[in-house]
Design an enzyme around this catalytic site. Sequence first.
Site, PDB file in Angstrom:
ATOM      1  N   LYS A 113      -0.248  17.483  -0.430  1.00 24.22           N
ATOM      2  CA  LYS A 113       0.156  18.380  -1.780  1.00 24.22           C
ATOM      3  C   LYS A 113       0.032  19.570  -1.789  1.00 24.22           C
ATOM      4  O   LYS A 113       0.394  19.960  -2.153  1.00 24.22           O
ATOM      5  CB  LYS A 113      -0.630  17.660  -2.766  1.00 24.22           C
ATOM      6  CG  LYS A 113      -0.599  15.874  -3.360  1.00 24.22           C
ATOM      7  CD  LYS A 113      -0.983  15.795  -4.494  1.00 24.22           C
ATOM      8  CE  LYS A 113      -0.570  14.312  -5.451  1.00 24.22           C
ATOM      9  NZ  LYS A 113      -1.398  13.962  -6.347  1.00 24.22           N
ATOM     10  N   LYS A 196       8.328   6.864  -0.689  1.00 27.75           N
ATOM     11  CA  LYS A 196       7.186   6.365  -1.968  1.00 27.75           C
ATOM     12  C   LYS A 196       7.687   6.537  -3.680  1.00 27.75           C
ATOM     13  O   LYS A 196       8.269   8.118  -3.129  1.00 27.75           O
ATOM     14  CB  LYS A 196       5.617   6.097  -2.143  1.00 27.75           C
ATOM     15  CG  LYS A 196       5.015   7.663  -2.191  1.00 27.75           C
ATOM     16  CD  LYS A 196       4.099   7.434  -3.037  1.00 27.75           C
ATOM     17  CE  LYS A 196       3.455   8.076  -3.101  1.00 27.75           C
ATOM     18  NZ  LYS A 196       1.560   8.658  -3.378  1.00 27.75           N
ATOM     19  N   LYS A 199       6.126   9.906  -9.151  1.00 29.84           N
ATOM     20  CA  LYS A 199       6.117  11.159 -10.206  1.00 29.84           C
ATOM     21  C   LYS A 199       6.358  12.572 -10.089  1.00 29.84           C
ATOM     22  O   LYS A 199       6.422  13.614 -10.466  1.00 29.84           O
ATOM     23  CB  LYS A 199       4.959  10.746 -11.336  1.00 29.84           C
ATOM     24  CG  LYS A 199       3.612  11.062 -10.777  1.00 29.84           C
ATOM     25  CD  LYS A 199       2.722  10.337 -11.636  1.00 29.84           C
ATOM     26  CE  LYS A 199       1.264  10.458 -10.846  1.00 29.84           C
ATOM     27  NZ  LYS A 199       0.542   9.114 -11.405  1.00 29.84           N
TER      28      LYS A 199
HETATM   29  P1  TYM Z   1      -2.323   7.689  -9.541  1.00 27.60           P
HETATM   30  O1  TYM Z   1      -1.822   8.219 -10.617  1.00 27.60           O
HETATM   31  O2  TYM Z   1      -0.683   8.321  -8.631  1.00 27.60           O
HETATM   32  O3  TYM Z   1      -0.820   6.003  -9.812  1.00 27.60           O
HETATM   33  C1  TYM Z   1      -1.885   4.513  -9.914  1.00 27.60           C
HETATM   34  C2  TYM Z   1      -1.708   3.700  -9.367  1.00 27.60           C
HETATM   35  O4  TYM Z   1      -0.256   3.252  -9.337  1.00 27.60           O
HETATM   36  C3  TYM Z   1       0.041   3.477  -7.695  1.00 27.60           C
HETATM   37  N1  TYM Z   1       1.063   3.327  -7.148  1.00 27.60           N
HETATM   38  C4  TYM Z   1       1.990   2.843  -5.594  1.00 27.60           C
HETATM   39  N2  TYM Z   1       1.987   2.189  -5.790  1.00 27.60           N
HETATM   40  C5  TYM Z   1       2.717   0.920  -5.240  1.00 27.60           C
HETATM   41  N3  TYM Z   1       4.444   2.061  -4.558  1.00 27.60           N
HETATM   42  C6  TYM Z   1       4.530   2.977  -4.756  1.00 27.60           C
HETATM   43  N4  TYM Z   1       5.471   3.920  -5.227  1.00 27.60           N
HETATM   44  C7  TYM Z   1       2.911   3.394  -5.589  1.00 27.60           C
HETATM   45  N5  TYM Z   1       2.770   5.026  -6.397  1.00 27.60           N
HETATM   46  C8  TYM Z   1       1.842   4.948  -7.583  1.00 27.60           C
HETATM   47  C9  TYM Z   1      -1.031   3.765  -6.728  1.00 27.60           C
HETATM   48  O5  TYM Z   1      -1.992   3.773  -5.827  1.00 27.60           O
HETATM   49  C10 TYM Z   1      -2.047   4.296  -8.080  1.00 27.60           C
HETATM   50  O6  TYM Z   1      -2.909   3.022  -7.484  1.00 27.60           O
HETATM   51  N6  TYM Z   1      -5.888   9.046  -7.477  1.00 27.60           N
HETATM   52  C11 TYM Z   1      -5.674   7.622  -7.949  1.00 27.60           C
HETATM   53  C12 TYM Z   1      -6.253   7.876  -9.652  1.00 27.60           C
HETATM   54  C13 TYM Z   1      -7.481   7.542  -9.323  1.00 27.60           C
HETATM   55  C14 TYM Z   1      -8.420   6.584  -9.461  1.00 27.60           C
HETATM   56  C15 TYM Z   1      -9.283   6.305  -9.341  1.00 27.60           C
HETATM   57  C16 TYM Z   1      -7.483   5.223  -8.536  1.00 27.60           C
HETATM   58  C17 TYM Z   1      -8.697   8.624 -10.181  1.00 27.60           C
HETATM   59  N7  TYM Z   1      -9.587   7.522  -9.611  1.00 27.60           N
HETATM   60  C18 TYM Z   1     -10.538   5.355  -8.831  1.00 27.60           C
HETATM   61  C19 TYM Z   1      -8.612   3.978  -8.106  1.00 27.60           C
HETATM   62  C20 TYM Z   1     -10.040   4.229  -8.568  1.00 27.60           C
HETATM   63  C21 TYM Z   1      -3.995   8.190  -8.557  1.00 27.60           C
HETATM   64  O7  TYM Z   1      -3.593   9.176  -8.125  1.00 27.60           O
HETATM   65  O8  TYM Z   1      -3.052   7.560  -8.580  1.00 27.60           O
END
Ligand code: TYM
Length: 331
Positions: A113, A196, A199
């Site tokens: 990022k 992947k 967004k």
């Molecule tokens: P975030 O908001 O980007 O995404 C939410 C969840 O979706 C999953 N994900 C995917 N899984 C499969 N294929 C894809 N293309 C794909 N894109 C996104 C992500 O793996 C995630 O599980 N850092 C985290 C948010 C977070 C978090 C936490 C997660 C903050 N605190 C504590 C777990 C526990 C994030 O940016 O997810």
Amino acid sequence: MTKRILSGIQPTSDSFHLGNYLGALKQWVELQEGNDAFYCIVDLHALTGEIEPALLRKRILTSAAQLIALGISPEKSTLFVQSHVAEHNQLGWIMECIAGFGEANRMTQFKDKSAKGGADSTRVGLFTYPMLQAADILLYQAHYVPVGEDQRQHIELTRDLATRFNSRFGETFRIPEGYILKSGAKIYDLQEPTNKMSKSSGSTAGVLEILDTPEANAKKIKSATTDAGREIKFDEKEKPGISNLLSIHSALSGQKISDLEDDFAGKGYGDFKAAVAEVVADHLRPIRDRALELLDDEQHLVQVLHAGADKARAVASATVAESYKNLGLVL
Ligand code: TYM
């Protein structure tokens, strides 16, 4: 035995996408049965990018509506917003004081990022983001963290930080485990099936959004990049586009990939894409309808989130107190 579950999602887009759903949210729904689940809309993490106040507010509420619409029950699970529970910041700071600069600097999500944004638009909060995520998890003494593959390194860091804290200051945190499925943990962009689904990808043409109309999603599936040849076969190297569509169909329909290959033997890409579009529409239509309905009553959504935060705070404050005590802070 009842397990503690914790996961989070960022409110950084107008709609969640199918990668979020198959990689994580579908498992959130399953794991709330018979477990003690905490699900968090991580709005503080969303502050590490560009902040548009009106949009952010809307997206937080839209996130809550989508989570409830796709099956997160505020009665079965604790559904809340991160900024409503100040303990996340409190333990986040402790985690920053436990983490080494070097190990934080190895986080690939930060590297990707910050490389995209350049030094001037990269916030310090983006660098410390994984330590806040560790706090999110450790506050609730989670056994399992259902996430997609891209979060594996953050979960590893969380485990390292918890282990380090426990061995230096006494048993304080449960060491959590990632709950990452083999299939569906990484859903790819329809236009660029080696990246992947995300967004933050430049165009939304390859991103299937939960709140998009079934027609719009069908159009995206029909123009998905396919591979040379005609066969419907799972081969991630040679046929990443078709393999991605097979994973999507299989995860939603519950049919095995090998059975789908048999069913579509001798048929063309057009037939297969039409079938994928139908499965996607059948799944997403009721979720979309329910989410839009829930958004009509913002006040109710806010009430649900406040009730969730009260339950979350009760657990989180006990963990903060324990960690403060073990650190030698005077309570
Ligand atoms: P975030 O908001 O980007 O995404 C939410 C969840 O979706 C999953 N994900 C995917 N899984 C499969 N294929 C894809 N293309 C794909 N894109 C996104 C992500 O793996 C995630 O599980 N850092 C985290 C948010 C977070 C978090 C936490 C997660 C903050 N605190 C504590 C777990 C526990 C994030 O940016 O997810």
